[in-house]
Scaffold this motif. Structure first.
Motif, PDB file in Angstrom:
ATOM      1  N   LEU A 269      -3.437  -4.088  -4.964  1.00 46.13           N
ATOM      2  CA  LEU A 269      -4.487  -4.882  -5.615  1.00 46.13           C
ATOM      3  C   LEU A 269      -5.162  -4.124  -6.753  1.00 46.13           C
ATOM      4  O   LEU A 269      -5.807  -4.735  -7.610  1.00 46.13           O
ATOM      5  CB  LEU A 269      -5.551  -5.295  -4.583  1.00 46.13           C
ATOM      6  N   GLU A 270      -5.026  -2.785  -6.767  1.00 45.73           N
ATOM      7  CA  GLU A 270      -5.694  -1.964  -7.782  1.00 45.73           C
ATOM      8  C   GLU A 270      -5.295  -2.356  -9.196  1.00 45.73           C
ATOM      9  O   GLU A 270      -6.108  -2.350 -10.112  1.00 45.73           O
ATOM     10  CB  GLU A 270      -5.395  -0.474  -7.549  1.00 45.73           C
ATOM     11  N   ASP A 271      -4.030  -2.726  -9.384  1.00 42.52           N
ATOM     12  CA  ASP A 271      -3.587  -3.109 -10.724  1.00 42.52           C
ATOM     13  C   ASP A 271      -2.864  -4.462 -10.715  1.00 42.52           C
ATOM     14  O   ASP A 271      -2.087  -4.766 -11.606  1.00 42.52           O
ATOM     15  CB  ASP A 271      -2.679  -2.038 -11.322  1.00 42.52           C
ATOM     16  N   TYR A 272      -3.167  -5.278  -9.700  1.00 46.80           N
ATOM     17  CA  TYR A 272      -2.483  -6.558  -9.546  1.00 46.80           C
ATOM     18  C   TYR A 272      -2.724  -7.496 -10.726  1.00 46.80           C
ATOM     19  O   TYR A 272      -1.821  -8.204 -11.175  1.00 46.80           O
ATOM     20  CB  TYR A 272      -2.937  -7.238  -8.237  1.00 46.80           C
TER      21      TYR A 272
ATOM     22  N   LYS B 168      -4.436  10.407  -0.935  1.00 49.81           N
ATOM     23  CA  LYS B 168      -5.307   9.266  -1.219  1.00 49.81           C
ATOM     24  C   LYS B 168      -4.537   7.956  -1.067  1.00 49.81           C
ATOM     25  O   LYS B 168      -3.423   7.816  -1.572  1.00 49.81           O
ATOM     26  CB  LYS B 168      -5.866   9.373  -2.640  1.00 49.81           C
ATOM     27  N   ARG B 169      -5.160   6.990  -0.384  1.00 43.46           N
ATOM     28  CA  ARG B 169      -4.512   5.698  -0.160  1.00 43.46           C
ATOM     29  C   ARG B 169      -4.745   4.770  -1.348  1.00 43.46           C
ATOM     30  O   ARG B 169      -5.817   4.748  -1.946  1.00 43.46           O
ATOM     31  CB  ARG B 169      -5.046   5.058   1.115  1.00 43.46           C
ATOM     32  N   HIS B 170      -3.708   3.993  -1.684  1.00 43.40           N
ATOM     33  CA  HIS B 170      -3.782   3.048  -2.796  1.00 43.40           C
ATOM     34  C   HIS B 170      -3.309   1.673  -2.330  1.00 43.40           C
ATOM     35  O   HIS B 170      -2.507   1.550  -1.406  1.00 43.40           O
ATOM     36  CB  HIS B 170      -2.898   3.514  -3.959  1.00 43.40           C
ATOM     37  N   SER B 171      -3.804   0.634  -2.994  1.00 39.11           N
ATOM     38  CA  SER B 171      -3.407  -0.745  -2.695  1.00 39.11           C
ATOM     39  C   SER B 171      -2.786  -1.379  -3.923  1.00 39.11           C
ATOM     40  O   SER B 171      -3.135  -1.051  -5.059  1.00 39.11           O
ATOM     41  CB  SER B 171      -4.623  -1.563  -2.262  1.00 39.11           C
TER      42      SER B 171
ATOM     43  N   GLY C  65       0.826  -1.203   0.000  1.00 41.80           N
ATOM     44  CA  GLY C  65       0.000   0.000   0.000  1.00 41.80           C
ATOM     45  C   GLY C  65       0.855   1.245   0.000  1.00 41.80           C
ATOM     46  O   GLY C  65       2.019   1.216   0.417  1.00 41.80           O
TER      47      GLY C  65
ATOM     48  N   GLU D 166      -3.646  -6.676 -13.809  1.00 40.66           N
ATOM     49  CA  GLU D 166      -3.495  -6.050 -15.133  1.00 40.66           C
ATOM     50  C   GLU D 166      -2.239  -6.556 -15.851  1.00 40.66           C
ATOM     51  O   GLU D 166      -1.260  -6.888 -15.222  1.00 40.66           O
ATOM     52  CB  GLU D 166      -3.433  -4.530 -14.987  1.00 40.66           C
TER      53      GLU D 166
END
Length: 276
Positions: A271-274, A266-269, A260, A276
């Protein structure tokens, strides 16, 4: 130039050329801290760091081929007469033409029930930006050094549960067109202390409201920083290069190895583009 001032300047360019002057110039160039026609408010608290920074900036202006202006800004947050006179005396000794303005920050922070040091720091920053802008400046320079960068990084991980550094310059979010720069970014605190002792210079020990009451300066922030200083000191006994390693790691962050991260609030993980 008086003899003692000349000796102090020569110590910077000769005895401390490698450890202070060269690293100061390196930070200015590497991080592009100064641009042509800048008008910079050099913020002086009265401590060793800001006083050395002021002298370095003055010398750089004298030698630089890039034209820029300097204003040496001293905010009086409510110092007692002894401390204020000490700042003025040191400025005179270093031949720094300071501009002093008054605030009631100490009084306000002193009445705060929680986090007086945090409140004091936030208020000081705001007043400095505001006064600098009134004086036509587009940047303020603060005396944070290499050791502050390292300690802040370690403290954020150990006590703040996050990986957070301290960048050499940033745009102000509250004062449009203003920027903060840190010219001592590559200079070690131990070398600043050595320079001050070599020249028999005595500066204020603390810029906060506890300057005249050191025994009471035991806030969580101060306590954690002292603990972090001691930890790093112990680690250096077995790994002398540990500070350099921490500093370099801030410049080579492998973001794709973190589950993360946070950007622009803004927080991001991962998993957002895991997939892709």
């Amino acid at each position: 130039m008086q003899e003692i001032t000349l000796k102090i300047e020569q110590s910077v360019t000769k005895k401390y050329r490698k450890t202070i002057w060269n690293k100061f110039v390196k930070a200015v160039k590497t991080y592009e801290l100064i641009s042509e026609n800048d008008r910079i408010a050099v913020c002086i608290s009265g401590g060793k760091d800001s006083m050395l920074m002021a002298k370095l900036m003055q010398m750089l202006q004298r030698y630089s081929q890039i034209p820029f202006e300097l204003v040496y800004l001293v905010m009086d947050p409510g110092y007692n007469e002894i401390n204020l006179n000490k700042i003025k005396a040191n400025a005179g000794l270093l031949e720094i033409p300071i501009t002093v303005f008054e605030t009631n920050i100490f009084e306000t922070a002193n009445n705060a029930e929680k986090y007086p040091c945090y409140l004091c720091a936030r208020m000081r920053r705001g007043h400095l930006y505001s006064q600098a802008k009134k004086l036509g400046c587009n940047k303020i320079a603060l005396g944070h050094h290499f050791s502050d960068v390292i300690e802040t990084t370690v403290m954020s991980m150990f006590y703040g549960a996050q990986l957070q550094g301290m960048i050499p310059k940033l745009h102000s979010s509250n004062f449009e067109g203003m920027e903060l720069i840190r010219p001592l970014y590559c200079v070690h605190e131990d070398d600043i202390i050595s320079w001050a002792k070599y020249n028999n210079l005595e500066f204020l020990r603390c810029a906060c409201r506890f300057t005249e009451m050191q025994e009471f300066c035991d806030s969580d922030e101060v306590g954690k920083r002292l603990e972090t200083k001691q930890l790093i000191k112990e680690l250096k006994k077995t790994n002398p290069n540990i500070e350099k390693s921490i500093f370099n790691s801030l410049h080579i962050v492998h973001i794709d190895t973190f589950p993360g991260y946070k950007k622009d609030g803004k927080r991001h993980s991962f998993l957002e583009d895991y997939n892709e």
